[in-house]
Design a protein around this motif. Structure first.
Motif, PDB file in Angstrom:
ATOM      1  N   MET A   1     -18.237  43.107  48.136  1.00 24.95           N
ATOM      2  CA  MET A   1     -17.564  41.817  48.253  1.00 24.95           C
ATOM      3  C   MET A   1     -18.358  40.852  49.141  1.00 24.95           C
ATOM      4  N   ALA A   2     -18.694  41.321  50.366  1.00 24.69           N
ATOM      5  CA  ALA A   2     -19.406  40.466  51.319  1.00 24.69           C
ATOM      6  C   ALA A   2     -20.781  40.082  50.774  1.00 24.69           C
ATOM      7  N   LEU A   3     -21.449  41.052  50.160  1.00 21.90           N
ATOM      8  CA  LEU A   3     -22.772  40.787  49.606  1.00 21.90           C
ATOM      9  C   LEU A   3     -22.705  39.744  48.496  1.00 21.90           C
ATOM     10  N   CYS A   4     -21.697  39.847  47.653  1.00 22.21           N
ATOM     11  CA  CYS A   4     -21.535  38.921  46.535  1.00 22.21           C
ATOM     12  C   CYS A   4     -21.265  37.502  47.043  1.00 22.21           C
ATOM     13  N   LEU A   5     -20.367  37.380  48.009  1.00 24.52           N
ATOM     14  CA  LEU A   5     -20.054  36.056  48.565  1.00 24.52           C
ATOM     15  C   LEU A   5     -21.244  35.472  49.301  1.00 24.52           C
ATOM     16  N   SER A   6     -21.982  36.330  49.991  1.00 21.37           N
ATOM     17  CA  SER A   6     -23.183  35.856  50.693  1.00 21.37           C
ATOM     18  C   SER A   6     -24.215  35.322  49.714  1.00 21.37           C
ATOM     19  N   GLU A   7     -24.387  36.012  48.597  1.00 21.76           N
ATOM     20  CA  GLU A   7     -25.336  35.562  47.576  1.00 21.76           C
ATOM     21  C   GLU A   7     -24.898  34.235  46.967  1.00 21.76           C
ATOM     22  N   LEU A   8     -23.586  34.082  46.739  1.00 22.58           N
ATOM     23  CA  LEU A   8     -23.069  32.815  46.218  1.00 22.58           C
ATOM     24  C   LEU A   8     -23.335  31.668  47.183  1.00 22.58           C
ATOM     25  N   HIS A   9     -23.112  31.931  48.453  1.00 21.14           N
ATOM     26  CA  HIS A   9     -23.357  30.897  49.469  1.00 21.14           C
ATOM     27  C   HIS A   9     -24.825  30.487  49.469  1.00 21.14           C
ATOM     28  N   PHE A  10     -25.715  31.460  49.351  1.00 16.05           N
ATOM     29  CA  PHE A  10     -27.150  31.185  49.340  1.00 16.05           C
ATOM     30  C   PHE A  10     -27.533  30.357  48.109  1.00 16.05           C
ATOM     31  N   ILE A  11     -26.954  30.692  46.961  1.00 16.53           N
ATOM     32  CA  ILE A  11     -27.260  29.949  45.725  1.00 16.53           C
ATOM     33  C   ILE A  11     -26.758  28.517  45.827  1.00 16.53           C
ATOM     34  N   PHE A  12     -25.553  28.338  46.366  1.00 19.97           N
ATOM     35  CA  PHE A  12     -25.007  26.987  46.509  1.00 19.97           C
ATOM     36  C   PHE A  12     -25.853  26.145  47.463  1.00 19.97           C
ATOM     37  N   GLN A  13     -26.419  26.774  48.463  1.00 19.74           N
ATOM     38  CA  GLN A  13     -27.335  26.049  49.356  1.00 19.74           C
ATOM     39  C   GLN A  13     -28.544  25.551  48.573  1.00 19.74           C
ATOM     40  N   LYS A  14     -29.092  26.401  47.703  1.00 19.95           N
ATOM     41  CA  LYS A  14     -30.233  25.996  46.885  1.00 19.95           C
ATOM     42  C   LYS A  14     -29.863  24.834  45.966  1.00 19.95           C
ATOM     43  N   VAL A  15     -28.678  24.911  45.383  1.00 19.41           N
ATOM     44  CA  VAL A  15     -28.216  23.825  44.508  1.00 19.41           C
ATOM     45  C   VAL A  15     -28.094  22.525  45.300  1.00 19.41           C
ATOM     46  N   TYR A  16     -27.550  22.640  46.499  1.00 17.41           N
ATOM     47  CA  TYR A  16     -27.374  21.456  47.338  1.00 17.41           C
ATOM     48  C   TYR A  16     -28.728  20.810  47.662  1.00 17.41           C
ATOM     49  N   PHE A  17     -29.708  21.628  48.047  1.00 18.00           N
ATOM     50  CA  PHE A  17     -31.030  21.085  48.377  1.00 18.00           C
ATOM     51  C   PHE A  17     -31.704  20.475  47.148  1.00 18.00           C
ATOM     52  N   LEU A  18     -31.520  21.113  45.985  1.00 18.64           N
ATOM     53  CA  LEU A  18     -32.111  20.580  44.761  1.00 18.64           C
ATOM     54  C   LEU A  18     -31.475  19.242  44.395  1.00 18.64           C
ATOM     55  N   LEU A  19     -30.163  19.137  44.558  1.00 15.77           N
ATOM     56  CA  LEU A  19     -29.492  17.870  44.301  1.00 15.77           C
ATOM     57  C   LEU A  19     -29.950  16.792  45.270  1.00 15.77           C
ATOM     58  N   GLU A  20     -30.176  17.158  46.518  1.00 13.58           N
ATOM     59  CA  GLU A  20     -30.691  16.197  47.494  1.00 13.58           C
ATOM     60  C   GLU A  20     -32.037  15.656  47.043  1.00 13.58           C
ATOM     61  N   ASP A  21     -32.920  16.549  46.577  1.00 11.36           N
ATOM     62  CA  ASP A  21     -34.245  16.107  46.112  1.00 11.36           C
ATOM     63  C   ASP A  21     -34.117  15.179  44.901  1.00 11.36           C
ATOM     64  N   CYS A  22     -33.214  15.520  44.000  1.00 13.45           N
ATOM     65  CA  CYS A  22     -33.074  14.730  42.771  1.00 13.45           C
ATOM     66  C   CYS A  22     -32.513  13.336  43.034  1.00 13.45           C
ATOM     67  N   THR A  23     -31.777  13.174  44.108  1.00 13.61           N
ATOM     68  CA  THR A  23     -31.134  11.885  44.384  1.00 13.61           C
ATOM     69  C   THR A  23     -31.867  11.065  45.445  1.00 13.61           C
ATOM     70  N   ARG A  24     -33.039  11.490  45.854  1.00 16.30           N
ATOM     71  CA  ARG A  24     -33.807  10.725  46.837  1.00 16.30           C
ATOM     72  C   ARG A  24     -34.264   9.399  46.234  1.00 16.30           C
ATOM     73  N   ASP A  25     -34.139   8.342  47.002  1.00 17.19           N
ATOM     74  CA  ASP A  25     -34.534   7.019  46.512  1.00 17.19           C
ATOM     75  C   ASP A  25     -36.044   6.875  46.370  1.00 17.19           C
ATOM     76  N   ASP A  26     -36.813   7.700  47.094  1.00 21.17           N
ATOM     77  CA  ASP A  26     -38.268   7.557  47.070  1.00 21.17           C
ATOM     78  C   ASP A  26     -38.947   8.630  46.217  1.00 21.17           C
ATOM     79  N   ALA A  27     -38.167   9.377  45.434  1.00 16.59           N
ATOM     80  CA  ALA A  27     -38.766  10.461  44.639  1.00 16.59           C
ATOM     81  C   ALA A  27     -38.441  10.319  43.156  1.00 16.59           C
ATOM     82  N   ARG A  28     -38.239   9.100  42.707  1.00 18.05           N
ATOM     83  CA  ARG A  28     -37.800   8.905  41.320  1.00 18.05           C
ATOM     84  C   ARG A  28     -38.891   9.290  40.321  1.00 18.05           C
TER      85      ARG A  28
END
Length: 602
Positions: A1-28
Motif C-alpha cells: 500500500m505505502a509503496l504504491c502510494l509513494s510511487e503515485l506521488h512521485f509520478i504526480f510530481q513528474k507530471v507537475y514539473f512537465l506541465l510547468e515546463d509546457c506552460t512556461r512563457d519563454d519556452a514556447r
C-alpha cells in the motif's frame, strides 16, 4: 500500500514539473519542436498512473464506493489516453524546419513565414522573442559527447539563430517603444558589483556553480561538497552547526557571475571540473554551431548594415542595439558583422544627437574593437577622432565610458598610442572620467595602455594626472578595489622615471600608498604598492627612503608579502627591504632615527 502510494506521488510530481515546463512563457518554441518527445513523456506517465491504480488495494482503504468508482474511471481513461501531437503543431514544426533548411543554403525567409510562426506561438513583442532566445541559450552548456547530442546541439543553435533573426527583422521596437538602450539596472549592477562577492569563501576563486546552505551563505558546489565529505557539519563562514547539508542552487548569482565574466573577458568554465568535451556554449562564443546558424548570421549582418546605412533614425537605432547585443559575447558574430562592413555606418551614427543611438553604436564598436582586424578599419575610417569626440562631448556617461573602452583596445597597437596621445582633448577627457562619478575602470586601463608610449608620459604629467590619482586614492575606502589597483599601476609606471617619482612625492602620495599597503588584503593591490614604493626609492630615494625607514609598520607588511605573495611581489618586496636595510646600516648613530632590527632575507 505505502509503496504504491509513494510511487503515485512521485509520478504526480513528474507530471507537475512537465506541465510547468509546457506552460512556461519563454519556452514556447522549444516545447513546440519537442512536442513529439513531450507527448511520449505524458503518455508514459499516464500509463504509469494506470499501472499504479491497477495494483492499488482499494479494499484495504476505508473509502466510499463513489471514490472507488472514480479511481476506476481514472484508470480506464489513463489506459485510453493517446496524447498525439496535434496537426497544427506538426505543421508549425515543419514550417520552422523549412526556414532553417533555407538558411543552410543561404536563402533568407519571407517575413510572412516568420510572422506566421510567431503568431502561432503567441510571441507578439520583442521582449517575448528575446526571452525565448535566453531560454534556448540557457540550454547550451551541455557536453556533446555523442553523435545524438551533437545533432541536438546543432539543431538548438539553429533554433537560436532562427529566433535572433526574428527578433532583429520582425519587431520594429524594443519593448513597448521605449528608448533602446541596455536596461539601466543591469548596467548599474555590473558597475557597482564587488568581484569579491563572486568568490567562494573556501577556495577564494570565482564560483562556477554557486549553492546556498541552510545558514544562507553561498559557496561553490565543489568546495562545500569537499568540506562536507571531510566530515565537517558546520558552516565554514560562521562555524554554525548544520541540521541539514542540502545544497540549493543559486541561479540568480550564477547569472550575475556569467554576466560579470562576459563583461570582463573572463572565461566561465561550466561546473564539474575541467571540461575537455565540446560544449555548445564554447561553440557559440567562437563559432555559430551549425551551418544554418552561420548562414543566418551572414544574412542578418547584411540586413542590419543596410538598416544602418539607409534606414530611418528609429530603424538605425534599433539596428545599432541589435548589433550591440550580437557582438557582446560571440566572436563569430563580430567577424560576420565586420565582413559585412558594419564599422563605417556605426561610426557615422556617433555624430547623431540621439543619445540612445550614440550609446548603442559606441557599445557595439567597443565589442567589435576587440577583434584585431577591426582596429585598423576603425582608424582608417576616422574612428579615433570620432571616438575622442564622444569621449569629450558624449550625450551620456555610458557613451563616454564606452568610448574610453574603444581607445583602450586601439591603444594595444603601438602606432595608435602615439596618435591618440596627440589628439586634442583625449588626455584631459580620460582624466575627466576618473574624476566624474562611477565607471572609472575603462579610463584607467586606457591611460595605462597609452603610457606604454614614452611621449605620452610627460603629456599626462603636465595634464596633472598624478594629483588626480593621489586625490582619488586618498578616498580609497569609497573606491572599488580594481579602481585602486589600476590607479596604483599607473602611478608605478609614472614612477619609473624621475619626473614621475618627484610628482608623486610632491602631490603627497607617499603616505597614501603606505596606508593602502597596510589596509588592503588583496595580493594584487599589495603588489602594486610594493612596485610603486620600489620605483620611488630607486628614482627619488633621498626623499623616500628616510620616510619609509621611520614607518615601523611598513616592515611587517613587506615581510608578509615575502611569505605569501607571488614570485614577482616577493622579489620586489625583497629588493625594497634590502634598500631600507642598507640605508639603516649606513646612517649615523646620532641621526635621530630610531634603530630598526631588520631580518636578513638572503
Amino acid at each position: 500500500m505505502a509503496l504504491c502510494l509513494s510511487e503515485l506521488h512521485f509520478i504526480f510530481q513528474k507530471v507537475y514539473f512537465l506541465l510547468e515546463d509546457c506552460t512556461r512563457d519563454d519556452a514556447r518554441l522549444w516545447m513546440l519542436v519537442k512536442s513529439e518527445k513531450v507527448s511520449n513523456h505524458f503518455r508514459e506517465l499516464v500509463r504509469a498512473i494506470a499501472a499504479c491504480l491497477d495494483v492499488l488495494p482499494l479494499a484495504e482503504l476505508d473509502i466510499a464506493v463513489e471514490v472507488e468508482e472514480l479511481v476506476e474511471l481514472v484508470r480506464k481513461q489513463a489506459l485510453k489516453a493517446n496524447f498525439e501531437v496535434e496537426k497544427d503543431d506538426r505543421r508549425a514544426v515543419r514550417r520552422v524546419r523549412r526556414i532553417i533548411e533555407n538558411f543552410e543554403i543561404g536563402i533568407s525567409p519571407e517575413s510572412c513565414d516568420l510572422i506566421r510562426v510567431l503568431e502561432y506561438l503567441g510571441i507578439k513583442t520583442w521582449n517575448e522573442c528575446n526571452n525565448e532566445i535566453k531560454l534556448l541559450e540557457s540550454l547550451t552548456g551541455q557536453n556533446c559527447e555523442t553523435t545524438e547530442k551533437i545533432r541536438d546541439f546543432q539543431f538548438l543553435s539553429s533554433l537560436i539563430a532562427f529566433m535572433i533573426y526574428c527578433r532583429c527583422t520582425v519587431f520594429a521596437n524594443v519593448g513597448n517603444g521605449r528608448n533602446i538602450v541596455l536596461q539601466k539596472h543591469d548596467f548599474e549592477m555590473m558597475r557597482f558589483l564587488n568581484p569579491n562577492d563572486l568568490r567562494c569563501p573556501i577556495s577564494l576563486e570565482i564560483m562556477t556553480d554557486p549553492v546556498t546552505i541552510s545558514t544562507g551563505h553561498t559557496y561553490d558546489r565543489s568546495s562545500i561538497q569537499k568540506w562536507f565529505e571531510s566530515g565537517n557539519r558546520t558552516c565554514p563562514k560562521t562555524g554554525e552547526r548544520l541540521i541539514s547539508v542540502d545544497l540549493v542552487p543559486n541561479h540568480a548569482l550564477k547569472r550575475i557571475i556569467k554576466q560579470y565574466c562576459q563583461e570582463n573577458g573572463i572565461p566561465f568554465p561550466e561546473s564539474g571540473g575541467h571540461n575537455r568535451n565540446f560544449t555548445m556554449s564554447s561553440s557559440l562564443s567562437g563559432g555559430a554551431g551549425s551551418v544554418a546558424a552561420e548562414q543566418a548570421m551572414a544574412i542578418l549582418a547584411n540586413f542590419l548594415v543596410g538598416r544602418l546605412e539607409t534606414g530611418k533614425p528609429e530603424e538605425q537605432n534599433k539596428a545599432a542595439y541589435e548589433i550591440r547585443l550580437l557582438t557582446k559575447t560571440s566572436i563569430f558574430n563580430r567577424s560576420c558583422l565586420v565582413e559585412a562592413h558594419v564599422i563605417p555606418p556605426l561610426l557615422n551614427l556617433l555624430c547623431l544627437s540621439n543619445p540612445g543611438a550614440q550609446e548603442n553604436s559606441m557599445a557595439a564598436l567597443l565589442n567589435l574593437s576587440k577583434l584585431s582586424e577591426s582596429k585598423k578599419i576603425v582608424v582608417e575610417n576616422g574612428g579615433l577622432d570620432k571616438t575622442v569626440h564622444v569621449l569629450n562631448e558624449g550625450a551620456n556617461m555610458e557613451s563616454r565610458h564606452h568610448a574610453a573602452g574603444v581607445l583602450f583596445y586601439l591603444s594595444s597597437v603601438e602606432e595608435y598610442r602615439k596618435t591618440i596621445g596627440r589628439i586634442p582633448g583625449a588626455i584631459t577627457s580620460l582624466m575627466g572620467l576618473i574624476q566624474t562619478g562611477p565607471g572609472k575602470k575603462n579610463a584607467l586601463v586606457t591611460i595605462l595602455g597609452l603610457l606604454m608610449y614614452p611621449e605620452n608620459h610627460w603629456m599626462f604629467l603636465s595634464a596633472g594626472l598624478v594629483l588626480t590619482l593621489v586625490n582619488l586614492l586618498t578616498t580609497f575606502d569609497d573606491q572599488r578595489e580594481e579602481v585602486v589597483t589600476e590607479s596604483l599601476a599607473i602611478l608605478a609606471t609614472l614612477a619609473e622615471k624621475l619626473d614621475g617619482a618627484m610628482a608623486i612625492i610632491s602631490a603627497g602620495g607617499l603616505p597614501v600608498i603606505i596606508k593602502i599597503l597596510r589596509s588592503f588584503n588583496s595580493k594584487t593591490t599589495k603588489e602594486q604598492c610594493v612596485c610603486l614604493l620600489l620605483a620611488l626609492c630607486i628614482n627619488d630615494g633621498a626623499d623616500v627612503v628616510p620616510v619609509l625607514v621611520k614607518n615601523t609598520s611598513l616592515m611587517a607588511s613587506l615581510y608578509s608579502i615575502l611569505a605569501v605573495g607571488s614570485a614577482r611581489s616577493s622579489k620586489k618586496a625583497s629588493s625594497l627591504i634590502g634598500i631600507l636595510q642598507a640605508f639603516n646600516e649606513k646612517r649615523p648613530m646620532d641621526s635621530g632615527f630610531p634603530q630598526e632590527q631588520f631580518v636578513h632575507v638572503w
